[in-house]
Design a protein around this motif. Structure first.
Motif, PDB file in Angstrom:
ATOM      1  N   ARG A   1      -0.367   1.748 -15.779  1.00 44.25           N
ATOM      2  CA  ARG A   1      -1.264   0.771 -16.391  1.00 44.25           C
ATOM      3  C   ARG A   1      -0.463  -0.354 -17.050  1.00 44.25           C
ATOM      4  O   ARG A   1      -0.879  -1.517 -17.044  1.00 44.25           O
TER       5      ARG A   1
ATOM      6  N   GLN B   1      -6.435   5.334  -1.133  1.00 39.89           N
ATOM      7  CA  GLN B   1      -6.783   4.601  -2.354  1.00 39.89           C
ATOM      8  C   GLN B   1      -5.561   4.422  -3.252  1.00 39.89           C
ATOM      9  O   GLN B   1      -5.346   3.348  -3.828  1.00 39.89           O
ATOM     10  N   LEU B   2      -4.768   5.488  -3.375  1.00 37.31           N
ATOM     11  CA  LEU B   2      -3.553   5.436  -4.196  1.00 37.31           C
ATOM     12  C   LEU B   2      -2.602   4.366  -3.674  1.00 37.31           C
ATOM     13  O   LEU B   2      -2.103   3.527  -4.448  1.00 37.31           O
ATOM     14  N   TYR B   3      -2.321   4.405  -2.378  1.00 41.72           N
ATOM     15  CA  TYR B   3      -1.397   3.440  -1.797  1.00 41.72           C
ATOM     16  C   TYR B   3      -1.924   2.020  -1.935  1.00 41.72           C
ATOM     17  O   TYR B   3      -1.154   1.077  -2.205  1.00 41.72           O
ATOM     18  N   ALA B   4      -3.233   1.848  -1.754  1.00 36.70           N
ATOM     19  CA  ALA B   4      -3.821   0.508  -1.858  1.00 36.70           C
ATOM     20  C   ALA B   4      -3.698  -0.027  -3.288  1.00 36.70           C
ATOM     21  O   ALA B   4      -3.322  -1.182  -3.495  1.00 36.70           O
ATOM     22  N   ARG B   5      -4.005   0.807  -4.267  1.00 36.55           N
ATOM     23  CA  ARG B   5      -3.953   0.353  -5.661  1.00 36.55           C
ATOM     24  C   ARG B   5      -2.522   0.037  -6.100  1.00 36.55           C
ATOM     25  O   ARG B   5      -2.312  -0.843  -6.939  1.00 36.55           O
ATOM     26  N   CYS B   6      -1.559   0.774  -5.532  1.00 40.03           N
ATOM     27  CA  CYS B   6      -0.160   0.556  -5.905  1.00 40.03           C
ATOM     28  C   CYS B   6       0.529  -0.457  -4.995  1.00 40.03           C
ATOM     29  O   CYS B   6       1.698  -0.803  -5.238  1.00 40.03           O
TER      30      CYS B   6
ATOM     31  N   GLN C   1      -6.039  10.686  -8.309  1.00 38.68           N
ATOM     32  CA  GLN C   1      -5.026   9.963  -7.541  1.00 38.68           C
ATOM     33  C   GLN C   1      -3.626  10.246  -8.081  1.00 38.68           C
ATOM     34  O   GLN C   1      -2.672  10.370  -7.312  1.00 38.68           O
TER      35      GLN C   1
ATOM     36  N   ILE D   1      -1.378  -1.524 -12.921  1.00 35.01           N
ATOM     37  CA  ILE D   1      -1.926  -0.685 -11.843  1.00 35.01           C
ATOM     38  C   ILE D   1      -2.776   0.414 -12.469  1.00 35.01           C
ATOM     39  O   ILE D   1      -2.297   1.161 -13.329  1.00 35.01           O
ATOM     40  N   ASP D   2      -4.028   0.512 -12.048  1.00 35.67           N
ATOM     41  CA  ASP D   2      -4.929   1.541 -12.564  1.00 35.67           C
ATOM     42  C   ASP D   2      -5.206   2.567 -11.471  1.00 35.67           C
ATOM     43  O   ASP D   2      -5.679   2.220 -10.385  1.00 35.67           O
ATOM     44  N   ILE D   3      -4.893   3.841 -11.763  1.00 35.44           N
ATOM     45  CA  ILE D   3      -5.228   4.925 -10.847  1.00 35.44           C
ATOM     46  C   ILE D   3      -5.984   5.999 -11.609  1.00 35.44           C
ATOM     47  O   ILE D   3      -5.890   6.085 -12.836  1.00 35.44           O
ATOM     48  N   THR D   4      -6.718   6.813 -10.877  1.00 36.64           N
ATOM     49  CA  THR D   4      -7.517   7.862 -11.495  1.00 36.64           C
ATOM     50  C   THR D   4      -6.677   9.134 -11.662  1.00 36.64           C
ATOM     51  O   THR D   4      -5.624   9.278 -11.032  1.00 36.64           O
TER      52      THR D   4
END
Length: 262
Positions: free
Chosen positions: A195, A238-243, A205, A199-202
């Motif tokens: 963060r 989703q993880l790869y896209a957000r990062c 993730q 970068i925001d992940i759940t």
């Protein structure tokens, strides 16, 4: 009556004599050398917070522990299969790396970027619990010095002597400092660190990211998390896209520096 060739038993007796005194670790190593001839030995104390404490190390090849202080203790230990055993509080005994490593361990970036550089080719680890919250790992390894794995007979020998080694360890290190403070929240710390980089992940993730880095395949991650392989693939995308990533190598390069700060 003719004397028996009991060199290993004599060395075990010397190890017992040195219990609680200086020279115990060297005597224990000499005992191991008599029965299974390891190339190296390292003794680590794991706690729930912070990196493991190195109690003893011995090797013929400096490369084996060359990255231990900087890389392993700096955060990579969180990806190690033996750290996972500490978190799981497995029963005391001996565990072989090939038996407890995730199914895709040798394809993981942790293996290629760190473990392979040690030249270790086989590891047997005795796990003991000398005080509450502390798991002691007595790791004997084979590396490039011998270039061979432990035989089935040697592994069976370690299984037989495991109760003795565990009892010795629990007595010798009974004075170790117990666990203090809250346990590390690795996934939570990873989320917070990302963060700070925008970068925001759940939490899900983050858990997937850690399991990927530890060497779990999609199927293995699904079993660990109670998810279908298709759902795991969705979390991975989703993880790869957000990062902003496209490979596990990029994931490792992003995450390892963050783990060092956890």
């Amino acid at each position: 009556m003719a004397g028996l060739p009991n060199i290993a038993e004599s060395q075990l007796a010397e190890t017992i004599r040195r219990m609680g005194r200086p020279g115990f670790e060297s005597a224990l190593l000499a005992f191991f050398r008599r029965i299974v001839a390891p190339d190296n030995l390292i003794i680590l104390a794991y706690r729930d917070a912070g990196p493991p404490q190195v109690l003893f190390r011995q090797t013929e090849l400096p490369q084996v522990f060359a990255q231990l202080d900087d890389t392993y203790l700096g955060g990579a230990y969180l990806l190690d299969p033996y750290h996972d055993l500490h978190v799981s509080r497995v029963a005391a005994g001996v565990y072989r790396l090939t038996d407890i490593a995730p199914d895709a361990f040798q394809r993981s970036r942790y293996f290629t970027e760190y473990y392979r550089q040690t030249t270790l080719i086989d590891e047997l680890t005795f796990i003991a619990y000398p005080v509450a919250g502390v798991s002691l790992n007595i790791c004997i390894g084979r590396d490039a010095a011998s270039g061979r794995v432990f035989s089935a007979t040697e592994a069976a020998t370690c299984q037989r002597i495991a109760p003795v080694v565990v009892a010795l360890a629990e007595q010798h290190w009974a004075g170790l400092a117990a666990e203090t403070g809250p346990a590390d929240d690795v996934a939570g710390d990873l989320i917070a660190a990302l963060r700070e980089h925008g970068i925001d992940i759940t939490p899900r993730q983050a858990e997937v990211a850690l399991l990927i880095l530890r060497g779990h395949s999609t199927a293995s991650i699904g079993l660990r998390m109670g998810l279908s392989p298709q759902t795991v693939k969705v979390f991975r995308r989703q993880l790869y896209a957000r990062c902003g990533l496209s490979s596990q190598a990029e994931l490792f390069a992003l995450m390892l520096p963050l783990l060092r700060g956890s």
